[in-house]
Write a protein that holds these residues in place. Structure first.
Motif, short mmCIF file in Angstrom:
data_model
loop_
_atom_site.label_atom_id
_atom_site.label_comp_id
_atom_site.label_asym_id
_atom_site.label_seq_id
_atom_site.Cartn_x
_atom_site.Cartn_y
_atom_site.Cartn_z
N ARG A 66 -43.44 105.41 66.13
CA ARG A 66 -44.40 105.90 65.13
C ARG A 66 -44.71 104.83 64.08
O ARG A 66 -44.61 105.08 62.88
CB ARG A 66 -43.85 107.16 64.49
CG ARG A 66 -43.56 108.28 65.46
CD ARG A 66 -42.96 109.50 64.79
NE ARG A 66 -41.99 109.21 63.74
CZ ARG A 66 -40.66 109.15 63.93
NH1 ARG A 66 -40.14 109.39 65.11
NH2 ARG A 66 -39.86 108.87 62.92
N LEU A 67 -45.12 103.68 64.51
CA LEU A 67 -45.39 102.57 63.59
C LEU A 67 -46.51 102.88 62.62
O LEU A 67 -46.53 102.35 61.50
CB LEU A 67 -45.70 101.29 64.37
CG LEU A 67 -44.56 100.75 65.22
CD1 LEU A 67 -45.05 99.58 66.07
CD2 LEU A 67 -43.38 100.32 64.35
N GLU A 68 -47.43 103.74 63.01
CA GLU A 68 -48.55 104.06 62.13
C GLU A 68 -48.06 104.73 60.84
O GLU A 68 -48.73 104.65 59.80
CB GLU A 68 -49.58 104.96 62.84
CG GLU A 68 -49.09 106.33 63.21
CD GLU A 68 -48.26 106.39 64.50
OE1 GLU A 68 -47.72 107.47 64.80
OE2 GLU A 68 -48.17 105.37 65.22
N GLU A 69 -46.89 105.32 60.85
CA GLU A 69 -46.34 105.94 59.64
C GLU A 69 -46.02 104.91 58.57
O GLU A 69 -45.93 105.24 57.39
CB GLU A 69 -45.08 106.73 59.98
CG GLU A 69 -45.35 107.97 60.80
CD GLU A 69 -44.08 108.73 61.13
OE1 GLU A 69 -43.00 108.36 60.62
OE2 GLU A 69 -44.18 109.70 61.88
N MET A 70 -45.84 103.66 58.96
CA MET A 70 -45.53 102.62 58.00
C MET A 70 -46.73 102.30 57.12
O MET A 70 -46.59 101.66 56.09
CB MET A 70 -45.04 101.37 58.71
CG MET A 70 -43.70 101.58 59.37
SD MET A 70 -43.03 100.11 60.11
CE MET A 70 -42.86 99.03 58.72
N ASN A 71 -47.91 102.74 57.50
CA ASN A 71 -49.13 102.47 56.75
C ASN A 71 -49.35 103.47 55.63
O ASN A 71 -50.39 103.48 55.00
CB ASN A 71 -50.33 102.46 57.72
CG ASN A 71 -51.37 101.47 57.33
OD1 ASN A 71 -51.22 100.74 56.34
ND2 ASN A 71 -52.43 101.41 58.08
N ARG A 72 -48.40 104.33 55.38
CA ARG A 72 -48.54 105.35 54.33
C ARG A 72 -47.93 104.89 53.03
O ARG A 72 -47.07 104.14 52.92
CB ARG A 72 -47.86 106.66 54.77
CG ARG A 72 -48.54 107.22 55.97
CD ARG A 72 -47.89 108.50 56.36
NE ARG A 72 -48.47 108.90 57.64
CZ ARG A 72 -48.01 109.83 58.39
NH1 ARG A 72 -46.96 110.49 58.04
NH2 ARG A 72 -48.57 110.15 59.52
#
Length: 151
Positions: free
Chosen positions: A145-151
């Motif tokens: 879930r790397l996209e969660e790091m963009n939060r």
């Protein structure tokens, strides 16, 4: 591929802490970027996220540092001074990190010598305080879930 913007060392460390929350034993993370781009700060964040209490310093002169007091071991490697991939193989760090997380500074130089599943983290210096951090997953890292790091 995920791109993050860091405006401080604290941001870069936070990215590392968040990545640690996605870590599994046997993970490999390769770091690339110029001197002073934030690689060691990122590894410090990973260490914090893994519950490691020892201070993290660059292993430029010792090549490998192992931290065992976290949830899983962290093997921190700097290959800047290595002259060949054979020297990297001689370190035996891929095998040593089977039960932990292997993070390699200047790792793009040894990408052919690590398992096919790894995360490439590229640091680009924008100005004195700003970095662009790009995460490029390979193999099983594509399922994280790397996209969660963009939060």
């Amino acid at each position: 591929m995920i791109t993050l913007n860091s405006n401080s060392v604290a941001d870069t460390r936070q990215f590392g802490r968040h990545l640690a929350s996605l870590a599994n034993p046997g993970d490999v993370v390769l770091l690339e970027g110029g001197l002073g781009a934030g690689k060691t700060a990122f590894v410090s964040g990973i260490a914090e996220g893994l519950g490691i209490t020892q201070p993290v310093t660059s292993p430029t002169f010792v090549l490998v540092k192992r931290y065992d007091d976290g949830f899983i071991p962290l093997i921190h490697v700097d290959v800047y001074r290595l002259a060949s991939s054979a020297e990297f193989e001689d370190l035996g760090v891929v095998e040593e990190a089977a039960d932990g997380m292997l993070v390699i500074e200047w790792g793009d130089a040894v990408a052919a010598n690590v398992p096919d599943s790894y995360l490439l983290v590229t640091f680009e210096t924008i100005d004195e305080h700003t970095r662009r951090v790009t995460l490029t997953p390979f193999g099983l890292w594509r399922d994280r879930r790397l996209e969660e790091m963009n939060r």
